[in-house]
Every structure is written in C-alpha cells, then in structure tokens.
Design an enzyme around this catalytic site. Structure first.
Site, PDB file in Angstrom:
ATOM      1  N   HIS A  50       0.872  -1.143   0.152  1.00 41.39           N
ATOM      2  CA  HIS A  50      -0.246   0.136   0.161  1.00 41.39           C
ATOM      3  C   HIS A  50       1.317   1.048   0.068  1.00 41.39           C
ATOM      4  O   HIS A  50       0.640   2.672   0.269  1.00 41.39           O
ATOM      5  CB  HIS A  50      -0.858   0.618   1.468  1.00 41.39           C
ATOM      6  N   ASN A  51       2.322   1.132  -0.213  1.00 38.06           N
ATOM      7  CA  ASN A  51       3.384   2.278  -0.538  1.00 38.06           C
ATOM      8  C   ASN A  51       3.364   2.546  -0.832  1.00 38.06           C
ATOM      9  O   ASN A  51       3.806   1.914  -2.102  1.00 38.06           O
ATOM     10  CB  ASN A  51       4.828   1.830   0.578  1.00 38.06           C
TER      11      ASN A  51
ATOM     12  N   GLY B 265       5.634   4.621  -2.931  1.00 39.70           N
ATOM     13  CA  GLY B 265       6.661   4.827  -3.455  1.00 39.70           C
ATOM     14  C   GLY B 265       7.170   3.621  -3.831  1.00 39.70           C
ATOM     15  O   GLY B 265       7.888   3.360  -4.781  1.00 39.70           O
TER      16      GLY B 265
ATOM     17  N   ASP C 259       9.211  -5.883   2.003  1.00 41.57           N
ATOM     18  CA  ASP C 259       9.480  -5.776   3.731  1.00 41.57           C
ATOM     19  C   ASP C 259      10.943  -5.054   3.227  1.00 41.57           C
ATOM     20  O   ASP C 259      11.967  -5.802   3.088  1.00 41.57           O
ATOM     21  CB  ASP C 259       8.961  -6.701   4.068  1.00 41.57           C
ATOM     22  N   SER C 260      10.973  -4.090   3.560  1.00 41.06           N
ATOM     23  CA  SER C 260      12.347  -3.345   3.727  1.00 41.06           C
ATOM     24  C   SER C 260      12.734  -2.823   4.813  1.00 41.06           C
ATOM     25  O   SER C 260      11.686  -1.804   5.677  1.00 41.06           O
ATOM     26  CB  SER C 260      12.445  -2.271   2.192  1.00 41.06           C
TER      27      SER C 260
ATOM     28  N   ASP D 205      15.331   8.108   1.802  1.00 46.98           N
ATOM     29  CA  ASP D 205      16.085   8.627   0.497  1.00 46.98           C
ATOM     30  C   ASP D 205      17.437   9.605   1.262  1.00 46.98           C
ATOM     31  O   ASP D 205      17.912   9.351   0.881  1.00 46.98           O
ATOM     32  CB  ASP D 205      15.528   8.979  -0.716  1.00 46.98           C
TER      33      ASP D 205
ATOM     34  N   LYS E 196      19.331   4.721  -8.985  1.00 46.18           N
ATOM     35  CA  LYS E 196      19.027   4.431  -7.901  1.00 46.18           C
ATOM     36  C   LYS E 196      18.556   3.017  -8.714  1.00 46.18           C
ATOM     37  O   LYS E 196      19.288   2.288  -7.959  1.00 46.18           O
ATOM     38  CB  LYS E 196      17.526   5.029  -7.075  1.00 46.18           C
TER      39      LYS E 196
ATOM     40  N   ARG F 235      16.256  -2.434  -3.564  1.00 50.99           N
ATOM     41  CA  ARG F 235      15.424  -3.287  -3.845  1.00 50.99           C
ATOM     42  C   ARG F 235      15.567  -3.953  -5.039  1.00 50.99           C
ATOM     43  O   ARG F 235      15.764  -5.005  -5.289  1.00 50.99           O
ATOM     44  CB  ARG F 235      13.978  -1.951  -4.113  1.00 50.99           C
TER      45      ARG F 235
HETATM   46  P1  IMP Z   1       7.890  -1.980   5.413  1.00 48.20           P
HETATM   47  O1  IMP Z   1       8.525  -2.650   4.778  1.00 48.20           O
HETATM   48  O2  IMP Z   1       6.280  -1.218   4.937  1.00 48.20           O
HETATM   49  O3  IMP Z   1       7.816  -1.920   6.740  1.00 48.20           O
HETATM   50  O4  IMP Z   1       8.259  -0.366   5.243  1.00 48.20           O
HETATM   51  C1  IMP Z   1       9.393   0.092   4.712  1.00 48.20           C
HETATM   52  C2  IMP Z   1      10.083   1.378   5.131  1.00 48.20           C
HETATM   53  O5  IMP Z   1      11.415   1.773   4.963  1.00 48.20           O
HETATM   54  C3  IMP Z   1       9.560   2.703   4.345  1.00 48.20           C
HETATM   55  O6  IMP Z   1       8.046   2.785   3.966  1.00 48.20           O
HETATM   56  C4  IMP Z   1      10.722   3.358   4.342  1.00 48.20           C
HETATM   57  O7  IMP Z   1      10.391   4.111   4.689  1.00 48.20           O
HETATM   58  C5  IMP Z   1      11.692   2.606   4.194  1.00 48.20           C
HETATM   59  N1  IMP Z   1      12.418   2.406   3.141  1.00 48.20           N
HETATM   60  C6  IMP Z   1      12.498   1.335   2.579  1.00 48.20           C
HETATM   61  N2  IMP Z   1      13.309   1.188   1.337  1.00 48.20           N
HETATM   62  C7  IMP Z   1      13.587   2.428   1.250  1.00 48.20           C
HETATM   63  C8  IMP Z   1      14.126   3.088  -0.084  1.00 48.20           C
HETATM   64  O8  IMP Z   1      14.357   2.209  -0.933  1.00 48.20           O
HETATM   65  N3  IMP Z   1      14.322   4.467   0.095  1.00 48.20           N
HETATM   66  C9  IMP Z   1      14.047   5.498   1.521  1.00 48.20           C
HETATM   67  N4  IMP Z   1      13.525   4.213   2.331  1.00 48.20           N
HETATM   68  C10 IMP Z   1      12.871   2.870   2.360  1.00 48.20           C
END
Ligand code: IMP
Length: 214
Positions: free
Chosen positions: A17-18, A20, A77-78, A168, A188, A202
């Site tokens: 749901h993100n 970006g 998940d990141s 970022d 990127k 990613r």
């Molecule tokens: P989740 O994986 O939905 O728990 O969210 C991971 C969070 O890590 C994201 O909302 C960002 O805040 C951060 N994040 C993950 N990948 C990136 C990236 O490529 N750039 C900047 N922030 C990131």
C-alpha cells in the site's frame, strides 16, 4: 521449490500500500511484460506486520495477498538499519514516521528522529547504515520464496534532495556523492545489463528474484 522456478507469466499482485514502493516495483517489472496490479487497487486489507524479521514480514504480506487475490503475489519488506542505533529503525522504519492527519507518513519528522537518536546515543559521523529489502513471491500453490538485497552507506544531515521516498534524502551510498534523494529513479533502480549488482537494495533483491523467476 521446483514450482517456483517456472517462469512467472500473466498477472501478479504487488502486495503493498506504499506508493513509493509500488512505483519502483512496477518500474522493475515493466521490462518483463507482467501485468502488475497492487493490493491497494484490489482493495485488499493491509496486514499487520507482526513478523520478527524482514523475511517474515515480506512472506506474511505475500501470503496474505495470494490468498485474497488468487494470483501470484510479490511483496517487499524493507528498512533502514543504522549501526550506531543497534540496527534501528530497521523493521520499524515505516512506523518511525507518524501518520499525519492527512493520512500520510511524515518522513521529514522520521529523519529528524534518526538524527536525534544518533545525538542521544553520542554517535559521531560517519553514521554507517544500510538499507535492506526482502522480496517474497507467494504462489497460489502455497509455495513462497524470498530474495534479499542490501546497500551500504552513511547518513547525512540535513537531508539532501527531494526525489525518491522515505529515508532517501539522508542515505548516501558508499562511493557516490549524491544521496538517494538527489538521484533520479533510473539511477537508484537501474538493473545493469551486464549482470553486475544494481545500486539500490530493492533493485538488488529484484535481481535475485528475476534470476530465479523471470
Ligand atoms: P515496510 O517494508 O512497509 O515495513 O516499510 C519500509 C520502510 O522503510 C518504508 O516505509 C521507508 O520508510 C523505508 N524504506 C524502504 N525502502 C526505502 C527506500 O528505497 N528509500 C527510502 N526509504 C525506504
């Protein structure tokens, strides 16, 4: 996991749901001719991220989406792991950014929080850190497979650049002079044609996924 090694075809769900992440995943998938629909577009609920690891959370999201949509599902998940903070915000990277009354997560405040935590910890630059991404693919057969990518760098304050998303603008990848927030997505996210490692976490996780499944 032999079934996973068949080439993926047709439609798949991107279990996020993100916006970006969705945008980046669509860009990464575009060359493979897969029709990607997002969990948000399908009106699927956003599962609670209760896992204790990036892999557990990515698999939880992918499993939730494959069950709800009946289509192969890809989840990421990141997070950002800062060495002087013992790996925080890590799994809680999204949650460090509070949701504003407009329903948007406030990453400017989250980046301030990281800086404040570094000061409180008495840390001195360079503030070494890495981003991690785990991409999980869940198939309607019940099989799940995960792929990990990392990128190492340092954090800079104040944040630099308005491109990208999340953290970022404070992340300076090792060996480069611009933060992810100062880089075009194409830079990127690029997947080098010669098979050498991509830049972002990613894109690196995606390379491993693409080698196995696309
Ligand atoms: P989740 O994986 O939905 O728990 O969210 C991971 C969070 O890590 C994201 O909302 C960002 O805040 C951060 N994040 C993950 N990948 C990136 C990236 O490529 N750039 C900047 N922030 C990131």
């Amino acid at each position: 996991m032999s079934g996973m090694r068949q080439k993926l075809q047709g439609r798949l769900v991107i279990a996020t749901h993100n916006s970006g992440k969705l945008w980046e995943m669509r860009e990464l998938l575009a060359p493979y001719g897969l029709d990607a629909v997002s969990a948000g577009e399908l009106g699927l609920p956003e599962p609670e991220e209760t896992g204790a690891t990036f892999v557990a959370n990515a698999e939880l999201k992918a499993r939730g989406a494959v069950q709800a949509a009946g289509l192969p599902a890809l989840a990421d998940d990141s997070g950002l792991c800062v060495d002087a903070l013992g790996g925080a915000p890590g799994l809680f990277s999204a949650r460090w950014a509070e949701v504003t009354p407009g329903g948007i997560r406030d990453f400017a405040a989250a980046m301030d929080k990281v800086e404040a935590a570094l000061k409180k910890a008495g840390a001195r630059p360079p503030y070494t850190a890495h981003f991690v991404s785990v991409i999980s693919l869940a198939m309607p057969s019940g099989e799940v497979e995960s792929f990990e990518g990392k990128v190492f760098g340092t954090l800079v304050f104040p944040p630099r650049g308005t491109l990208g998303f999340g953290y970022d603008p404070i992340f300076l990848p090792n060996g480069l002079s611009r933060t992810f927030g100062e880089m075009m997505a194409a830079e990127k996210q690029a997947i080098p044609a010669d098979g050498s490692p991509a830049l972002s976490h990613r894109a690196r996780a995606f390379q491993a996924f693409a080698r196995a499944c696309l």
